[in-house]
Design a protein around this motif. Structure first.
Motif, PDB file in Angstrom:
ATOM      1  N   VAL B 532       0.771  -1.308   0.120  1.00 18.53           N
ATOM      2  CA  VAL B 532       0.096   0.015   0.064  1.00 18.53           C
ATOM      3  C   VAL B 532       0.908   1.194   0.153  1.00 18.53           C
ATOM      4  O   VAL B 532       0.583   2.291  -0.374  1.00 18.53           O
ATOM      5  CB  VAL B 532      -0.981   0.086   1.306  1.00 18.53           C
ATOM      6  CG1 VAL B 532      -1.770   1.334   1.432  1.00 18.53           C
ATOM      7  CG2 VAL B 532      -2.003  -1.405   1.166  1.00 18.53           C
ATOM      8  N   PHE B 533       2.076   1.251   0.665  1.00 18.46           N
ATOM      9  CA  PHE B 533       3.038   2.236   0.742  1.00 18.46           C
ATOM     10  C   PHE B 533       4.133   2.285  -0.286  1.00 18.46           C
ATOM     11  O   PHE B 533       4.567   3.356  -0.214  1.00 18.46           O
ATOM     12  CB  PHE B 533       3.588   2.409   2.269  1.00 18.46           C
ATOM     13  CG  PHE B 533       2.599   2.255   3.216  1.00 18.46           C
ATOM     14  CD1 PHE B 533       1.724   3.373   3.446  1.00 18.46           C
ATOM     15  CD2 PHE B 533       2.421   1.042   4.092  1.00 18.46           C
ATOM     16  CE1 PHE B 533       0.743   3.539   4.697  1.00 18.46           C
ATOM     17  CE2 PHE B 533       1.375   1.451   5.062  1.00 18.46           C
ATOM     18  CZ  PHE B 533       0.713   2.317   5.460  1.00 18.46           C
ATOM     19  N   ALA B 534       4.076   1.241  -1.061  1.00 18.73           N
ATOM     20  CA  ALA B 534       5.167   1.387  -2.248  1.00 18.73           C
ATOM     21  C   ALA B 534       5.078   2.672  -2.965  1.00 18.73           C
ATOM     22  O   ALA B 534       6.007   3.181  -3.463  1.00 18.73           O
ATOM     23  CB  ALA B 534       4.921   0.039  -3.166  1.00 18.73           C
ATOM     24  N   PRO B 535       4.061   3.067  -3.615  1.00 18.62           N
ATOM     25  CA  PRO B 535       3.851   4.327  -4.376  1.00 18.62           C
ATOM     26  C   PRO B 535       4.254   5.431  -3.762  1.00 18.62           C
ATOM     27  O   PRO B 535       4.361   6.539  -4.173  1.00 18.62           O
ATOM     28  CB  PRO B 535       2.269   4.375  -4.644  1.00 18.62           C
ATOM     29  CG  PRO B 535       1.782   3.165  -4.563  1.00 18.62           C
ATOM     30  CD  PRO B 535       2.345   2.454  -3.270  1.00 18.62           C
ATOM     31  N   LEU B 536       4.443   5.306  -2.303  1.00 27.65           N
ATOM     32  CA  LEU B 536       4.773   6.678  -1.540  1.00 27.65           C
ATOM     33  C   LEU B 536       6.222   6.331  -1.262  1.00 27.65           C
ATOM     34  O   LEU B 536       6.857   7.578  -0.519  1.00 27.65           O
ATOM     35  CB  LEU B 536       3.907   6.518  -0.029  1.00 27.65           C
ATOM     36  CG  LEU B 536       2.493   6.340  -0.060  1.00 27.65           C
ATOM     37  CD1 LEU B 536       1.968   6.490   1.531  1.00 27.65           C
ATOM     38  CD2 LEU B 536       1.868   7.113  -1.038  1.00 27.65           C
ATOM     39  N   PHE B 681       1.774  10.661  -1.405  1.00 32.00           N
ATOM     40  CA  PHE B 681       1.827  10.165  -2.913  1.00 32.00           C
ATOM     41  C   PHE B 681       2.384  11.530  -3.611  1.00 32.00           C
ATOM     42  O   PHE B 681       3.328  11.273  -4.661  1.00 32.00           O
ATOM     43  CB  PHE B 681       0.648   9.674  -3.313  1.00 32.00           C
ATOM     44  CG  PHE B 681       0.544   9.111  -4.742  1.00 32.00           C
ATOM     45  CD1 PHE B 681       0.776   8.126  -4.991  1.00 32.00           C
ATOM     46  CD2 PHE B 681       0.057  10.324  -5.534  1.00 32.00           C
ATOM     47  CE1 PHE B 681       1.128   7.615  -6.515  1.00 32.00           C
ATOM     48  CE2 PHE B 681      -0.032   9.868  -6.980  1.00 32.00           C
ATOM     49  CZ  PHE B 681       0.448   8.467  -7.467  1.00 32.00           C
ATOM     50  N   ILE B 682       1.660  12.682  -3.258  1.00 32.49           N
ATOM     51  CA  ILE B 682       2.153  13.685  -4.243  1.00 32.49           C
ATOM     52  C   ILE B 682       3.685  14.457  -3.879  1.00 32.49           C
ATOM     53  O   ILE B 682       4.215  14.445  -5.057  1.00 32.49           O
ATOM     54  CB  ILE B 682       0.996  14.932  -3.857  1.00 32.49           C
ATOM     55  CG1 ILE B 682      -0.381  14.596  -4.479  1.00 32.49           C
ATOM     56  CG2 ILE B 682       1.337  16.175  -4.430  1.00 32.49           C
ATOM     57  CD1 ILE B 682      -1.308  15.457  -3.873  1.00 32.49           C
ATOM     58  N   VAL B 683       3.928  14.373  -2.826  1.00 35.63           N
ATOM     59  CA  VAL B 683       5.282  14.517  -2.155  1.00 35.63           C
ATOM     60  C   VAL B 683       6.260  13.697  -3.007  1.00 35.63           C
ATOM     61  O   VAL B 683       7.231  14.049  -3.706  1.00 35.63           O
ATOM     62  CB  VAL B 683       5.495  14.516  -0.606  1.00 35.63           C
ATOM     63  CG1 VAL B 683       7.063  14.433  -0.676  1.00 35.63           C
ATOM     64  CG2 VAL B 683       4.665  15.625  -0.079  1.00 35.63           C
ATOM     65  N   TYR B 684       5.969  12.310  -3.119  1.00 36.59           N
ATOM     66  CA  TYR B 684       6.987  11.067  -3.330  1.00 36.59           C
ATOM     67  C   TYR B 684       6.917  11.302  -4.889  1.00 36.59           C
ATOM     68  O   TYR B 684       7.964  11.488  -5.585  1.00 36.59           O
ATOM     69  CB  TYR B 684       6.714  10.076  -2.840  1.00 36.59           C
ATOM     70  CG  TYR B 684       7.903   9.096  -3.359  1.00 36.59           C
ATOM     71  CD1 TYR B 684       8.892   8.860  -2.646  1.00 36.59           C
ATOM     72  CD2 TYR B 684       7.501   7.954  -3.992  1.00 36.59           C
ATOM     73  CE1 TYR B 684       9.903   8.154  -3.272  1.00 36.59           C
ATOM     74  CE2 TYR B 684       8.673   6.875  -4.541  1.00 36.59           C
ATOM     75  CZ  TYR B 684       9.655   6.964  -4.080  1.00 36.59           C
ATOM     76  OH  TYR B 684      10.515   6.217  -4.291  1.00 36.59           O
ATOM     77  N   GLN B 685       5.766  11.280  -5.555  1.00 37.84           N
ATOM     78  CA  GLN B 685       5.843  10.901  -6.851  1.00 37.84           C
ATOM     79  C   GLN B 685       6.178  12.498  -7.622  1.00 37.84           C
ATOM     80  O   GLN B 685       6.921  12.478  -8.720  1.00 37.84           O
ATOM     81  CB  GLN B 685       4.454  10.576  -7.331  1.00 37.84           C
ATOM     82  CG  GLN B 685       3.977   9.117  -7.123  1.00 37.84           C
ATOM     83  CD  GLN B 685       4.920   7.967  -7.513  1.00 37.84           C
ATOM     84  OE1 GLN B 685       5.786   8.344  -8.557  1.00 37.84           O
ATOM     85  NE2 GLN B 685       4.895   6.894  -6.722  1.00 37.84           N
TER      86      GLN B 685
END
Lengths: 41, 694
Positions: B532-536, B681-685
């Motif tokens: 669940v946290f992989a995209p983050l 998500f927005i921060v990381y991606q």
């Protein structure tokens, strides 16, 4: 692991759960650090 | 004016407890006065509205036991705000023996408006003319005798912050009772028309509603009925068109219209203004005060918000620069000597191996990782307390109120937002901390607007905020309130963080004897939700497991990471272990060097200090190991997630207690989890897209 270990573990885990209950739930969400959460008597 | 006399020096006479209500305008120094009288530590701040509920303190003077009840600050006793209702209900229904009315001597006229209403209650009143030193500094000359004569009450000049006048005040309080007469204040006249109506209403109440006389002070009840006070009308079960009302106030309505509340307000203001003219002599030439000069800049429409964020950046920067060396020192002391001592003690008592492991890799690693932040917390609380005491926090709320009002929000809710960052303090550096703080505020404002337009429609409550003058907080007050705020962090460490550290250790060791911690119960659950946290950017079991434990309370995220990573990195030091005294010496010398480093940091230029601090971080054990699992970007996304994700169990208990239902906790749970995930998500991606910190 002997019987003493099991008793000790039981006491430690029981104590931990009691500490959690007393410090979190029993105080009904008392917020440490919030200005007006507690009453000063 | 002298300091309070110790009660012990007088023979103790057993008497009933004297209940003294301490009332007054917001920020007139009620809580400070009580603290000075009773030696308590009620929270005080140089901004109005610190006390929003009744608080009590007990003391003894000349053998008389006294209970001081600190009422919320109010400008009047009308039933429009929560504070007014709390204060009024207590005064009317609980009927204290005496009211100490704390009057700000620098704002006499406005404070007397409330005094006049207190005099209407038919309870003995003593006026504490507080902040008297500042009034004198301003060149005000207050004729205390004339004031006593005009109001018919004892007036005692006080300076609560310096404990001046406290003994005189206590003497006045006990003296009023000792006389046995409980002399009531003189009834003030609001003019012939009003007084005639009051007389008629009072007589009518006694005649037609005798039960009400038992429940309310007569004159007060008559005045409230005349004003059309909805709460009193409802409680007394009297209609505004009642024949009694028609007879008594009909002519007033004809002459002044239906709005008799405004008529009464005018009458009280006129009387307060008249009294002020009689007793106060102001200097003929008024100087522009320092407070006004500073406010021209700080409250400037365009500069206000940038100045606020700059001030907070400075607070975070100073916090980090001052505390980082001590945090490193504490880290070293806990993970080195303390761990060795506990290991040796447990072995000496022939404790089993698992107990040694529980103590060192569970309790010390878990609680110790959190305790490392004690210097950060205390430094942070010191600067926040300073801002509160100086009067700047009230300006921050005012500035934000102006900005938020257009969005349907108001600045009162902003004060806890400024102060309530304690749970989220553990972070890497001042700038990172500040950026998370700003992010929290921006998101809170955005969500506030969203909720205001969807779930919580309706008018915002009126927000009146007085801007207190700037003051230099006293060292004693700073020390007490920094400790009061910071000690809660220590309480947490000694209670639920300790408990969770123990439970996490078991979860990391079950099934019993598991080799790879990833295969433990906690590791398995962490691995299951990690995708669940992989995209983050933090889709590993260690981070997921820490987030699960953090559901109890956010500080536990750090403690759990301490426990997980200490197991991966543990290595025995080479050579013989140092002796106890060598350890002690090492702790002492490293503390001294931490002090030197903190001093250098604080006086250094901003840029150089930051670089130095960040270089030092690389040496720290937990941070360097964690750095292998995170990139700077994924670490930032992780911190953003922790800042915003679901309320901890403490909050759940608070929700249940406040609303009596789980519904709102469920709403908060879902909304905050979605918000936290989306922002991370927005921060990381977004960061990856722009090639930042990956």
């Amino acid at each position: 692991m002997g019987i003493v270990d099991f008793v000790l573990i039981g006491l430690i885990v029981g104590g931990a759960f009691y500490l959690l209950y007393r410090s979190l739930w029993k105080k009904k969400g008392y917020c440490h650090g919030c200005d007006s959460a507690g009453k000063c008597k | 004016m002298t300091a309070p006399t110790a009660a012990r020096s007088f023979p103790v006479v057993e008497t009933a407890v004297l209940r003294v209500a301490v009332a007054g305008n917001p920020n007139s120094g009620k809580s400070t006065l009580i603290n000075s009288l009773a030696g308590t530590r009620l929270h005080v701040g140089n901004w109005p509205g610190v006390t929003v509920e009744k608080k009590e303190a007990a003391l003894e003077h000349r053998g008389q036991r006294i209970a001081l009840i600190d009422l919320p600050g109010t400008y009047s006793l009308s039933p429009y705000t929560e504070e007014e209702i709390i204060a009024r209900d207590f005064l009317v229904h609980d009927r204290p023996d005496i009211i100490v009315d704390v009057v700000d001597a620098t704002n006499l006229e406005r404070n007397l408006y409330l005094t006049l209403q207190l005099l209407e209650l038919g309870i003995p009143v003593i006026v504490a003319l507080n902040i008297y030193d500042e009034a004198e500094k301003k060149g005000y000359k207050i004729d205390v005798k004339a004031m006593e004569a005009a109001l018919g009450v004892t007036v005692v000049p006080t300076v609560a912050t310096r404990k001046t006048g406290m003994n005189d005040l206590l003497e006045a309080v006990t003296g009023a009772i000792a006389k046995g007469s409980r002399s009531l204040p003189r009834s003030q006249s609001y003019g012939e028309d009003i007084e005639a109506a009051v007389k008629m209403l009072t007589a009518g109440i006694v005649d037609r509603h005798p039960a009400l006389v038992e429940r309310y002070p007569r004159r007060w009840l008559a005045l409230k009925l005349m004003e059309g006070d909805r709460r009193v009308l409802a409680e007394a079960n009297i209609s505004g068109v009642d024949s009694l009302m028609k007879d008594a106030v009909g002519h007033l309505r004809e002459a002044h219209g239906e709005d008799l509340e405004s008529l009464m307000a005018d009458a009280r203001y006129s009387l307060a203004a008249g009294l002020t003219r009689e007793v106060l002599q102001r200097p003929s030439v008024r100087k522009t005060e320092m407070t006004e000069k500073i406010d021209r800049v700080v409250l400037n429409r365009f500069l206000g918000i940038p100045i606020f964020f700059a001030a907070m950046w400075f607070v975070f920067k100073m916090t980090f620069d001052l505390s980082a060396p001590f945090a490193d020192w504490l880290d070293g002391a806990i993970n080195g000597p303390l761990t060795r001592w506990i290991e040796a003690s447990t072995n000496l008592l022939h404790g089993p191996d698992w107990l040694v492991s529980l103590m060192t890799k569970g309790v010390i690693a878990g609680v110790g990782s959190v305790l490392v932040f004690v210097p950060v917390i205390f430094a942070m609380m010191f600067f926040i307390t300073f801002l509160e005491g100086s009067g700047y926090m009230a300006r921050a709320a005012f500035v934000m109120d102006r900005a938020m009002h257009s969005m349907g929000l108001h600045g009162k809710s902003f004060i806890p937002m400024i102060l309530g960052f304690g749970c989220n303090v553990p972070a890497q550096s001042g700038t990172v901390l500040w950026s998370l703080y700003v992010m929290g505020i921006v998101l809170a404002v955005l969500m506030g607007i969203l909720f205001k337009r969807t779930l919580f429609r309706g008018e915002s409550p009126m927000f009146i905020m007085e801007l207190p003058p700037y003051r230099m907080p006293s060292g004693r007050s700073l020390a007490i309130h920094t400790w009061e705020k910071g000690k809660h962090f220590l309480i947490k460490a000694g209670t639920y963080i300790l408990a969770v550290s123990v439970l996490v250790w078991f979860l990391l060791n079950l099934p019993w004897g598991v080799e790879n911690k990833k295969d433990s119960y906690l590791g398995k659950v962490g691995s299951a939700i990690a995708p669940v946290f992989a995209p983050l950017g933090f889709g590993n079991w260690e981070a997921s497991s820490s987030l699960i434990a953090g559901v109890i309370a956010k500080e536990i995220v750090v403690g759990t990471m301490g426990e997980i990573y200490v197991r991966e990195t543990e290595k025995k030091p080479e050579g013989p272990a140092p002796t106890f005294f060598e350890d002690l010496r090492e702790i002492g010398t490293s503390f001294a060097s931490a002090g030197r480093e903190a001093f250098t940091n604080v006086i250094s230029t901003v840029g150089i200090t930051s670089l130095k601090a960040e270089e030092k971080e690389e040496e720290a054990t937990l941070r360097s190991v964690v750095a292998k699992s995170f990139t700077p970007l994924s670490a930032y996304a992780f911190m953003a997630f922790v800042l915003l994700y679901m309320p901890c169990v403490v909050a759940a208990a608070a929700f249940k207690h406040e609303f009596g239902t789980w519904k709102w906790f469920g709403v908060a749970f879902v909304y905050q989890t979605i918000l936290a995930w989306s922002v991370a998500f927005i921060v990381y991606q977004g960061g990856k897209l722009f090639g930042i910190g990956g």
